[in-house]
Write an enzyme that holds these catalytic residues in place. Structure first.
Site, PDB file in Angstrom:
ATOM      1  N   THR A  46      34.176   8.366 -42.767  1.00  0.00           N
ATOM      2  CA  THR A  46      35.276   8.183 -41.827  1.00  0.00           C
ATOM      3  C   THR A  46      36.215   9.386 -41.841  1.00  0.00           C
ATOM      4  OG1 THR A  46      37.278   6.880 -41.490  1.00  0.00           O
ATOM      5  CG2 THR A  46      36.414   6.895 -43.702  1.00  0.00           C
ATOM      6  N   ASP A  47      36.979   9.554 -40.760  1.00  0.00           N
ATOM      7  CA  ASP A  47      37.999  10.618 -40.747  1.00  0.00           C
ATOM      8  C   ASP A  47      39.218  10.221 -41.588  1.00  0.00           C
ATOM      9  OD1 ASP A  47      39.065   8.646 -39.087  1.00  0.00           O
ATOM     10  OD2 ASP A  47      39.441   9.992 -37.395  1.00  0.00           O
ATOM     11  N   GLU A  48      39.264   8.946 -42.040  1.00  0.00           N
ATOM     12  CA  GLU A  48      40.432   8.498 -42.816  1.00  0.00           C
ATOM     13  C   GLU A  48      40.508   9.197 -44.173  1.00  0.00           C
ATOM     14  OE1 GLU A  48      41.182   4.253 -42.513  1.00  0.00           O
ATOM     15  OE2 GLU A  48      39.973   4.159 -40.695  1.00  0.00           O
ATOM     16  N   TYR A 101      40.729   1.770 -48.978  1.00  0.00           N
ATOM     17  CA  TYR A 101      39.490   1.989 -48.209  1.00  0.00           C
ATOM     18  C   TYR A 101      39.162   3.471 -48.132  1.00  0.00           C
ATOM     19  CZ  TYR A 101      36.580   2.809 -44.073  1.00  0.00           C
ATOM     20  OH  TYR A 101      35.618   3.276 -43.215  1.00  0.00           O
ATOM     21  N   LYS A 104      36.004   5.648 -49.703  1.00  0.00           N
ATOM     22  CA  LYS A 104      35.077   6.442 -48.877  1.00  0.00           C
ATOM     23  C   LYS A 104      35.095   7.905 -49.316  1.00  0.00           C
ATOM     24  CE  LYS A 104      32.830   5.385 -45.864  1.00  0.00           C
ATOM     25  NZ  LYS A 104      31.437   4.858 -45.801  1.00  0.00           N
TER      26      LYS A 104
HETATM   27  P1  NAD Z   1      30.847  -3.260 -40.995  1.00  0.00           P
HETATM   28  O1  NAD Z   1      31.852  -3.792 -41.956  1.00  0.00           O
HETATM   29  O2  NAD Z   1      30.805  -3.805 -39.612  1.00  0.00           O
HETATM   30  O3  NAD Z   1      29.370  -3.445 -41.593  1.00  0.00           O
HETATM   31  C1  NAD Z   1      29.046  -3.121 -42.915  1.00  0.00           C
HETATM   32  C2  NAD Z   1      27.653  -3.695 -43.203  1.00  0.00           C
HETATM   33  O4  NAD Z   1      27.297  -3.293 -44.538  1.00  0.00           O
HETATM   34  C3  NAD Z   1      27.578  -5.206 -43.135  1.00  0.00           C
HETATM   35  O5  NAD Z   1      26.471  -5.613 -42.363  1.00  0.00           O
HETATM   36  C4  NAD Z   1      27.427  -5.621 -44.601  1.00  0.00           C
HETATM   37  O6  NAD Z   1      26.672  -6.813 -44.781  1.00  0.00           O
HETATM   38  C5  NAD Z   1      26.720  -4.426 -45.185  1.00  0.00           C
HETATM   39  N1  NAD Z   1      26.960  -4.287 -46.631  1.00  0.00           N
HETATM   40  C6  NAD Z   1      28.171  -4.347 -47.265  1.00  0.00           C
HETATM   41  N2  NAD Z   1      27.993  -4.232 -48.586  1.00  0.00           N
HETATM   42  C7  NAD Z   1      26.655  -4.074 -48.789  1.00  0.00           C
HETATM   43  C8  NAD Z   1      25.855  -3.887 -49.947  1.00  0.00           C
HETATM   44  N3  NAD Z   1      26.387  -3.843 -51.178  1.00  0.00           N
HETATM   45  N4  NAD Z   1      24.516  -3.754 -49.797  1.00  0.00           N
HETATM   46  C9  NAD Z   1      23.962  -3.808 -48.565  1.00  0.00           C
HETATM   47  N5  NAD Z   1      24.666  -4.002 -47.436  1.00  0.00           N
HETATM   48  C10 NAD Z   1      25.995  -4.125 -47.551  1.00  0.00           C
HETATM   49  O7  NAD Z   1      31.068  -1.692 -40.996  1.00  0.00           O
HETATM   50  P2  NAD Z   1      30.963  -0.661 -39.780  1.00  0.00           P
HETATM   51  O8  NAD Z   1      32.222  -0.678 -39.019  1.00  0.00           O
HETATM   52  O9  NAD Z   1      29.664  -0.877 -39.085  1.00  0.00           O
HETATM   53  O10 NAD Z   1      30.926   0.718 -40.590  1.00  0.00           O
HETATM   54  C11 NAD Z   1      29.679   1.274 -40.996  1.00  0.00           C
HETATM   55  C12 NAD Z   1      29.954   2.567 -41.759  1.00  0.00           C
HETATM   56  O11 NAD Z   1      30.631   3.498 -40.922  1.00  0.00           O
HETATM   57  C13 NAD Z   1      30.847   2.375 -42.993  1.00  0.00           C
HETATM   58  O12 NAD Z   1      30.373   3.216 -44.012  1.00  0.00           O
HETATM   59  C14 NAD Z   1      32.215   2.826 -42.524  1.00  0.00           C
HETATM   60  O13 NAD Z   1      32.981   3.328 -43.591  1.00  0.00           O
HETATM   61  C15 NAD Z   1      31.832   3.925 -41.545  1.00  0.00           C
HETATM   62  N6  NAD Z   1      32.805   4.172 -40.452  1.00  0.00           N
HETATM   63  C16 NAD Z   1      33.251   3.125 -39.679  1.00  0.00           C
HETATM   64  C17 NAD Z   1      34.130   3.386 -38.630  1.00  0.00           C
HETATM   65  C18 NAD Z   1      34.609   2.274 -37.725  1.00  0.00           C
HETATM   66  O14 NAD Z   1      35.452   2.541 -36.841  1.00  0.00           O
HETATM   67  N7  NAD Z   1      34.107   1.055 -37.849  1.00  0.00           N
HETATM   68  C19 NAD Z   1      34.574   4.686 -38.394  1.00  0.00           C
HETATM   69  C20 NAD Z   1      34.101   5.726 -39.209  1.00  0.00           C
HETATM   70  C21 NAD Z   1      33.211   5.451 -40.235  1.00  0.00           C
HETATM   71  P1  TYD Z   2      41.897  -1.095 -37.524  1.00  0.00           P
HETATM   72  O1  TYD Z   2      41.061  -1.621 -36.391  1.00  0.00           O
HETATM   73  O2  TYD Z   2      42.099  -1.969 -38.709  1.00  0.00           O
HETATM   74  O3  TYD Z   2      41.283   0.326 -37.929  1.00  0.00           O
HETATM   75  P2  TYD Z   2      41.860   1.479 -38.946  1.00  0.00           P
HETATM   76  O4  TYD Z   2      42.967   0.925 -39.739  1.00  0.00           O
HETATM   77  O5  TYD Z   2      40.653   1.800 -39.777  1.00  0.00           O
HETATM   78  O6  TYD Z   2      42.282   2.606 -38.054  1.00  0.00           O
HETATM   79  O7  TYD Z   2      43.333  -0.727 -36.950  1.00  0.00           O
HETATM   80  C1  TYD Z   2      43.487   0.221 -35.915  1.00  0.00           C
HETATM   81  C2  TYD Z   2      44.971   0.426 -35.707  1.00  0.00           C
HETATM   82  O8  TYD Z   2      45.539  -0.778 -35.195  1.00  0.00           O
HETATM   83  C3  TYD Z   2      45.734   0.724 -36.987  1.00  0.00           C
HETATM   84  O9  TYD Z   2      46.775   1.672 -36.693  1.00  0.00           O
HETATM   85  C4  TYD Z   2      46.352  -0.607 -37.382  1.00  0.00           C
HETATM   86  C5  TYD Z   2      46.586  -1.283 -36.043  1.00  0.00           C
HETATM   87  N1  TYD Z   2      46.464  -2.749 -36.026  1.00  0.00           N
HETATM   88  C6  TYD Z   2      47.481  -3.522 -35.458  1.00  0.00           C
HETATM   89  O10 TYD Z   2      48.502  -2.991 -34.962  1.00  0.00           O
HETATM   90  N2  TYD Z   2      47.343  -4.870 -35.447  1.00  0.00           N
HETATM   91  C7  TYD Z   2      46.237  -5.497 -35.980  1.00  0.00           C
HETATM   92  O11 TYD Z   2      46.196  -6.759 -35.974  1.00  0.00           O
HETATM   93  C8  TYD Z   2      45.201  -4.698 -36.541  1.00  0.00           C
HETATM   94  C9  TYD Z   2      43.979  -5.334 -37.134  1.00  0.00           C
HETATM   95  C10 TYD Z   2      45.356  -3.315 -36.542  1.00  0.00           C
END
Ligand code: NAD
Ligand code: TYD
Length: 351
Positions: free
Chosen positions: A133-135, A159, A163
């Site tokens: 992630t960019d976080e 988180y 990461k």
């Molecule tokens: P998600 O939470 O929707 O899905 C995570 C999946 O991983 C789930 O299906 C869960 O069952 C599985 N999992 C968790 N622990 C596990 C384990 N120990 N063994 C096997 N499987 C396991 O997450 P996402 O939003 O799809 O994110 C996927 C990846 O991308 C993550 O690494 C996250 O950090 C990264 N990412 C997400 C975002 C975003 O906006 N969602 C942005 C940048 C990077």
């Molecule tokens: P989120 O979807 O949790 O992603 P991330 O924290 O990884 O960026 O949140 C996106 C943005 O929205 C973040 O600035 C927090 C804000 N947010 C709210 O204002 N209300 C909410 O109920 C949630 C879940 C997030």
């Protein structure tokens, strides 16, 4: 190619698997232990295809992963399994350390043992793509330039710290053992099958149910939004063309203030599914801020666009409209998740 996808029943992993099965001839082994964030439905369209298999094992179970790799003989691993929700990491950081740090370590070791046993072209061509992630870069001041691959790490939530730790492990395995790994760091994703605890699906669903829309603080925080199918396309391009040791920062140049995102969701819903009680903006409710709330994320994706010959196809408005339409058409899925009350703490009903 034979590709292992970890976390393939989650939001982004399932988009990657649907892309791989729809648009390539690669074979897929999905390693996902099915936490609260996983849904079988996300991969239902590919579940019966002979090119797809799912093993419900944890990446923390190194022996089980080693056995699965030995049996499948992958050419690449795309690692997406993680705990992914910042609010949960604040309420309970332990699971994030276990999965994101220890789990990535176990997976790296299983993959390295497997890779050491390979020979010739299969060994030379093997790739491990770690999705991050960019976080990990911390947060930006209003006028600061966007993150690039060169930005120093400065994670600020449990988180993002977990990461960042996993990214460091992956790069250490590359430098120390010559293990052919590389990393992508991506902005906030949105789109179909997004779990209803994250901002965009939560707001769509609460707005449809006439519940308050809980905006943290003043809603001025900025996130840079990437449609999940564009991200999946970038990741598949990366696993096919990416170079060991590289980093690719992936984004779509679509930064928006949270309040503007919520207002836009309200406007699109008012058009597609009018509420007899009136415009949905009336539901916006400013609630106490997230502790340590990162102000702004934004990525400059120029390097990835050039190296991977990839560019996001959706601007935020197009992707958001498609997303809202999808949530309108898939009520059964998210209503079931809401009824399960996955933990109730931040359903957005009341905090
Ligand atoms: P998600 O939470 O929707 O899905 C995570 C999946 O991983 C789930 O299906 C869960 O069952 C599985 N999992 C968790 N622990 C596990 C384990 N120990 N063994 C096997 N499987 C396991 O997450 P996402 O939003 O799809 O994110 C996927 C990846 O991308 C993550 O690494 C996250 O950090 C990264 N990412 C997400 C975002 C975003 O906006 N969602 C942005 C940048 C990077
Ligand atoms: P989120 O979807 O949790 O992603 P991330 O924290 O990884 O960026 O949140 C996106 C943005 O929205 C973040 O600035 C927090 C804000 N947010 C709210 O204002 N209300 C909410 O109920 C949630 C879940 C997030």
């Amino acid at each position: 190619m034979k590709i292992v996808v970890t976390g393939g029943c989650g939001f982004i992993g399932s988009a990657v698997i649907r892309h791989l099965l729809r648009k390539t001839s690669h074979q897929v082994l999905n390693i996902d232990c099915m936490t609260y964030a996983a849904s079988e439905e996300t991969v239902a369209e590919v579940a019966t295809q002979p090119r797809y298999r799912h093993e419900a094992i944890s990446i923390n179970n190194q022996n089980a992963v080693e056995r699965a790799l030995a049996a499948f003989q992958p050419d690449a691993i795309m690692h997406l399994a993680a705990e992914s929700h910042v609010d949960r990491s604040i309420d309970g950081p332990g699971a994030f350390i276990q999965t994101n740090v220890v789990g990535t370590y176990c997976l790296l070791e299983a993959a390295r043992q497997y890779w050491l046993g390979l020979e010739g072209a299969k060994k030379a061509g093997f790739r491990f793509l770690h999705i991050s992630t960019d976080e990990v870069f911390g947060h930006l001041e209003p006028e600061a330039p966007p993150f690039t691959e060169e930005t120093a790490y400065d994670p600020r939530s449990p988180y993002s710290a977990s990461k960042a730790a996993s990214d460091h492990l992956v790069r250490a395995w590359y430098h120390t053992y010559g293990f052919p790994a590389f990393v992508t760091n991506t902005t906030n994703n949105y789109g179909p099958w997004h779990f209803p605890e994250k901002l965009i699906p939560l707001m769509i669903i609460n707005a449809l149910e006439g519940r308050p829309l809980p905006v943290y603080g003043k809603g001025e925080n900025i996130r840079d939004w990437l449609f999940v199918e564009d991200h999946a396309a970038a990741l598949v391009r990366a696993v096919e063309r990416g170079k060991p040791g590289e980093t690719y920062a992936i984004g779509a140049r679509q930064p928006r203030k949270n309040l503007d995102v919520v207002r836009q969701i309200c406007a699109i819903l008012d058009e597609l599914a009018p509420d007899p009680a009136g415009p949905r903006e009336r539901l916006i409710s400013f609630v106490s801020d997230r502790p340590g709330h990162d102000f702004r994320y934004e990525i400059d994706p120029s390097h990835a666009e050039t190296c991977l010959e990839w560019k996001a196809e959706h601007d935020f408005e197009t992707g958001l409209r498609r997303t809202i339409q999808w949530y309108l058409e898939h009520k059964a899925w998210w209503q079931r998740l809401r009824e399960q009350r996955y933990d109730g703490q931040r359903l957005g009903v009341q905090k």
